[in-house]
Structures are given as structure tokens and as C-alpha cells.
Enzyme design. Sequence first.
Site, PDB file in Angstrom:
ATOM      1  N   GLN A 123      -9.854   2.307  -3.420  1.00  0.00           N
ATOM      2  CA  GLN A 123      -9.503   1.928  -2.054  1.00  0.00           C
ATOM      3  C   GLN A 123      -8.215   2.643  -1.636  1.00  0.00           C
ATOM      4  O   GLN A 123      -7.235   2.675  -2.376  1.00  0.00           O
ATOM      5  CB  GLN A 123      -9.312   0.411  -1.946  1.00  0.00           C
ATOM      6  CG  GLN A 123      -9.058  -0.074  -0.533  1.00  0.00           C
ATOM      7  CD  GLN A 123      -9.089  -1.587  -0.412  1.00  0.00           C
ATOM      8  OE1 GLN A 123      -9.533  -2.295  -1.330  1.00  0.00           O
ATOM      9  NE2 GLN A 123      -8.630  -2.108   0.714  1.00  0.00           N
ATOM     10  N   ASP A 124      -8.234   3.245  -0.433  1.00  0.00           N
ATOM     11  CA  ASP A 124      -7.049   3.909   0.128  1.00  0.00           C
ATOM     12  C   ASP A 124      -6.572   5.075  -0.741  1.00  0.00           C
ATOM     13  O   ASP A 124      -5.381   5.191  -1.051  1.00  0.00           O
ATOM     14  CB  ASP A 124      -5.907   2.902   0.316  1.00  0.00           C
ATOM     15  CG  ASP A 124      -6.228   1.851   1.370  1.00  0.00           C
ATOM     16  OD1 ASP A 124      -7.367   1.827   1.851  1.00  0.00           O
ATOM     17  OD2 ASP A 124      -5.340   1.062   1.711  1.00  0.00           O
ATOM     18  N   ARG A 140     -14.353   3.013  10.002  1.00  0.00           N
ATOM     19  CA  ARG A 140     -14.015   1.812  10.760  1.00  0.00           C
ATOM     20  C   ARG A 140     -12.580   1.995  11.273  1.00  0.00           C
ATOM     21  O   ARG A 140     -11.763   2.669  10.622  1.00  0.00           O
ATOM     22  CB  ARG A 140     -14.157   0.550   9.922  1.00  0.00           C
ATOM     23  CG  ARG A 140     -13.215   0.431   8.737  1.00  0.00           C
ATOM     24  CD  ARG A 140     -13.377  -0.926   8.075  1.00  0.00           C
ATOM     25  NE  ARG A 140     -12.493  -1.087   6.918  1.00  0.00           N
ATOM     26  CZ  ARG A 140     -12.346  -2.240   6.261  1.00  0.00           C
ATOM     27  NH1 ARG A 140     -13.020  -3.325   6.632  1.00  0.00           N
ATOM     28  NH2 ARG A 140     -11.537  -2.305   5.219  1.00  0.00           N
ATOM     29  N   THR A 145       0.829  -1.203   0.000  1.00  0.00           N
ATOM     30  CA  THR A 145       0.000   0.000   0.000  1.00  0.00           C
ATOM     31  C   THR A 145       0.864   1.253   0.000  1.00  0.00           C
ATOM     32  O   THR A 145       0.674   2.168  -0.808  1.00  0.00           O
ATOM     33  CB  THR A 145      -0.929   0.011   1.227  1.00  0.00           C
ATOM     34  OG1 THR A 145      -1.768  -1.151   1.190  1.00  0.00           O
ATOM     35  CG2 THR A 145      -1.797   1.257   1.241  1.00  0.00           C
ATOM     36  N   ASP A 202     -12.136   2.687   2.812  1.00  0.00           N
ATOM     37  CA  ASP A 202     -11.065   3.317   3.613  1.00  0.00           C
ATOM     38  C   ASP A 202     -10.335   4.396   2.806  1.00  0.00           C
ATOM     39  O   ASP A 202      -9.105   4.509   2.875  1.00  0.00           O
ATOM     40  CB  ASP A 202     -10.050   2.264   4.065  1.00  0.00           C
ATOM     41  CG  ASP A 202     -10.687   1.095   4.804  1.00  0.00           C
ATOM     42  OD1 ASP A 202     -11.798   1.265   5.343  1.00  0.00           O
ATOM     43  OD2 ASP A 202     -10.073   0.009   4.838  1.00  0.00           O
ATOM     44  N   GLN A 232      -5.788  -1.861  -2.712  1.00  0.00           N
ATOM     45  CA  GLN A 232      -5.200  -0.602  -2.256  1.00  0.00           C
ATOM     46  C   GLN A 232      -4.388   0.054  -3.375  1.00  0.00           C
ATOM     47  O   GLN A 232      -3.534  -0.591  -3.986  1.00  0.00           O
ATOM     48  CB  GLN A 232      -4.309  -0.837  -1.045  1.00  0.00           C
ATOM     49  CG  GLN A 232      -5.032  -1.413   0.166  1.00  0.00           C
ATOM     50  CD  GLN A 232      -4.967  -2.922   0.244  1.00  0.00           C
ATOM     51  OE1 GLN A 232      -4.858  -3.603  -0.799  1.00  0.00           O
ATOM     52  NE2 GLN A 232      -5.046  -3.462   1.442  1.00  0.00           N
TER      53      GLN A 232
END
Length: 574
Positions: A401-402, A481, A350, A425, A379
Site C-alpha cells: 500500500q502506498d 480512486r 505515511t 493506492d 501504508q
Amino acid sequence: MRKIQLVLVALIVLILSAFKADHVITIYMIGDSTMSNKPLEGNNQERGWGHVLGSFFTEDVRVENHAMNGRSSKSFIDEGRWETVVNKIRPGDYVFIQFGHNDEKPQPERHTDPGTTFDENLRKFVRETRAKGGIPVLFNSIVRRNFGVNPDAVAADDIRPEKDEAVVEGDTLIDTHGKYLESPRNVAKEMDVCFIDLNQATKKLVESYGVEGSKKLFMWIPADTYAACPKGRQDNTHLNIYGARKVAALAAEAIQKQLPELGKYVRFYDYVVAKDGSGDFFSVQEAINAVPDFRKNKRTTILVRKGEYKERVIIPESKINISLIGEDGAVLTDDAYASKKNCFGEEMSTSGSSTVYIYAPDFYAENITFANTAGRVGQAVACFVDGDRAYFKNCRFLGNQDTLYTYGKDSRQYYEGCYIEGTVDFIFGWSTALFKDCTIHSVGNGYVTAPSTDKGKKYGYVFWNCRLTGADEAKEVYLSRPWRPYAQAVFIQCELGKHILPAGWNNWGKKSNESTVFYAEYQNKGEGADTSARVPYAKQLKDVSAYQPEEVLKGEDGWNPVANGNVLLSNLKR
């Protein structure tokens, strides 16, 4: 999917470019090779000062450069080039007129005489510009770098790829233009036109560099250096990139003084990045590399002109105090992702997937799009921020994502008027980050944030007056989260769309997280703001005085970008 992402980025560039004033002021430039645009093939280093002038204005002004190599005032008219320009002029536009270098040449198709034919051609440009409601501006020719007795200085413009007979240079800069310098001045006085003495300004510039140093401004190129001139070049007439930028800066300074209505749009940057050759560099990383290490008490301002720059950018810790300013449609993009293999066959991870890395403190970005177009492959980070006191204004962060990695544990970050999109996220990390007046857009189901706030930290993520929106595909989205047990996220007076689930928050499958996280809301509105079905560990604040931006970001040094943001731009006229 990756092709779709690239198309989306291109559409964003077009949409951003569409939000312009109905009538952008146009500067039409007519002149010779010292002003003209140049081809970029073979890493050509030659530029006319008109090629780079556009980077000295806001986007309220557009430069359309019609100057052409080898043209005099006569041949420019005879070839129909002036007719093309005059047909485009609208009221309030400007025409910058600079001839002389080729009017001096003996060839009958180019030659004019100062005081008669040269002056009459200048009058024609002025009269016909005014007839269309335009504003003419007369310039005289820039100086030749002529420190010696060189009989070929005018005839050949001193282009000598193979210099067999060296000119012995002296200490005094010798004029080569003679009375051709006076014609623009005389016509300007006669017809009440603004006259800019660019010859005198460039004379002082060249003299300030000295005999040897002034070669830095012109096309003095060693052999076997650039494919565009493999034999090298020793040219005292034509400017290189550095010289063109210096001369254009002189013109911009004169415009500020002599044309205040146009001068209010003038801007000066330390470096300019441009895909069309109008800047110092073609890539953002080149500009970053050029910034002096640990330049204290001064900001280095970098303009990124419109375009998609596919590159990975790293701003190391030593490149402090950088301001990266984008024109509309300035996009930094790449398509790396966590599971992609590096040159050793290992997964990039990531952290290794980001398009841009910011390690330096006191970084400022405005109107830049940070994009990762890898698609939905896990990610894939668009922007990785580690440095302290990072400030992003009107920026866009595009990914899945990310998307935005707020990495630094001791980093404070402020996002004002930004747009951030993703699925899972897509705002995550350890940093203290405050988001004000931002649009947070979910393009699919998932989690808006995944903070990993360290235990004992006073703040994690704080969102003030943000809009949380969702694509049609986004129907089940949590506010957060916890990536780590002590995650913190607070949403204050935000508008929450219907894609936000009634539960609001998620414990990442760990019941123990519920007793350690700090997840809270205050006076949110919208279809997703109903708190009646929120998870029991979510808090509803009654007092948000502790979450005012100046409190969240002040740290031990009192940083307050909300009140003092323009201090970051102290050497840039806004």
C-alpha cells in the site's frame, strides 16, 4: 510476511543479475599489495587500486583481483597463484600484471633481478596469457611517497605504526624502484605488449599534491582513529580509499587511450557506493552527504554497485543535480510503515515511512530498486518524491500500500521503463507525473492510483504505453480512486490486464467526486480495456495532443526529459 518480502527482494537481485551477456570480459589482476583487495574489518581504510578498479567499468567487464600482499613475481608463481589464474583465462580476457615492490626485497623467496629473473617472470605471464587467448597488459609499480632520504623505504615499505625516528622530508620526490621500473617497459616492447606507465602517472599525481597534501593519498592515519590500526600508521607505500580511487582513475584513463576495445567500457563517476569496499562509501546516504550543496551547472554522478542497501536515504533540497546510477541488483530497502512507532512512541505516519526521500530538484535515477519490505501492514512508502524535474529510468518500486508517493504539489516527475508494484493506492500524491513504457503490477486487489491533484492543475497522472499486470491474487483492481476531489488520471494506449474491473474507476465512496475528477482513457487494449461498462463519469478521449509528454511536463521552463534526457548525464559517458 516480512521475511517473505526480504526473500522476494533477494530473488529480484538474482534475476536482474542473470540478464547478462553470455561472456562478460574478465580482467584478471596479478600483483602485490598496492593492487590487492583488502579486508574491511575494523573500518580498515587501506585499499589496493585493483580493489576499486571494477567501479570504473560497465557490467560488461568483471574484475577478478588475484593480487596479494607481499608477493613478488617469483613468489606469485612459486605459490601456485599464477597457475590458478592461467587456468581461468578465456579468449578475450585481460591479465593486468604489476610487480616490482616485492621483487626489490632481499629475501630469497621473493627477490628477482631486473634484466634477468624479473624480466623472465614477466615473459612467462605474457606467453601463457596469450596461449589461452588472453590479452596481457604490463604495468610498472606505483610510486612510493618518498620525499626524504629513507634507507628503510624499500625494506619496510615505510609502515611505521610508532614513528620513533622521523625522516626529514625534502621537496623532491625520490624514486625507490630503479631498474625495476624498466623491466615491464622493456618486456612490453620486446613482446609487443601494451605497457602502462603507472609509475610516471602516480609520480605526477603525488607531486601535484605536494609533501603534506600527498599524505591524503596514502595510509597516514592518526592513532585512535580506526580499529584496524589503533596505534595509527605512517605509510608511504600503501593507498587509502581516496588514493586507490585516484590511482585506479589514472589506470582507467590510460586504458581508454591505449586499449580502446576495453576502454569503451570505462566509466567515471564522482562517487561510488559499494558493499565490497570497492567504492568511496558503504552507504548511499554517505555519498549523498558528500555532495556539495547547490552544485550548479554540474551534475554529481553516484554509482551504486550491486547489493542490498538497508538504509533510509534522504536527499535534501540543497543536493541538487544528482544522478544515482545502479548496477543490476542495486536495491535500496527499509521496512518502516505508517503505524510503526518512532522513538517517542508515536506512529510514524505515511509520510514518515518511506525508504527514500527526494526533496532536491533535477534528480535522476537509473536502474535502482526502491523497496519497502514492511509487508501488508497498511501504508508503507518505498519512494517519496517532492523535488521538481525528477526523472526515473528503468527503476523498480516495490511495496504494497502506498508504494510510490508523488508528494510535491509543484513537482514534475517522469518515469521511463519503470516497474511499480503494490496493492492499494500504490501510486499516489499531488504531483504531475508521466509514466511511459512502464509496467504497473498489482499484487493484490485494490486501486492502482490515488491522485490528489489540486484544483486548477492542468495535469495529474498520465500513463503512456504502459502494461498493467496483476498477480493471481489480484482479481478486482480499479485504475484509480480520488484521494482529493480534483484527482486526474489518464491512461493512453496502455495494455490493461483482466484484473482491471469493468467499471474501471472508483469515487472513493463520495458521489460528489464524480463531478470534479478527470478520469480518461484513449485507445487502451487488453482484457481490462473494454469501456462498455465503465462508470458514467469516465471519459474517452478523441485527441491526445495535449497529453504528449513534452506538453505534460514542460511547465514554465520547457523541461523535456523525453527529448533531452541525456543532458542530465552530460558529464557521464554512457
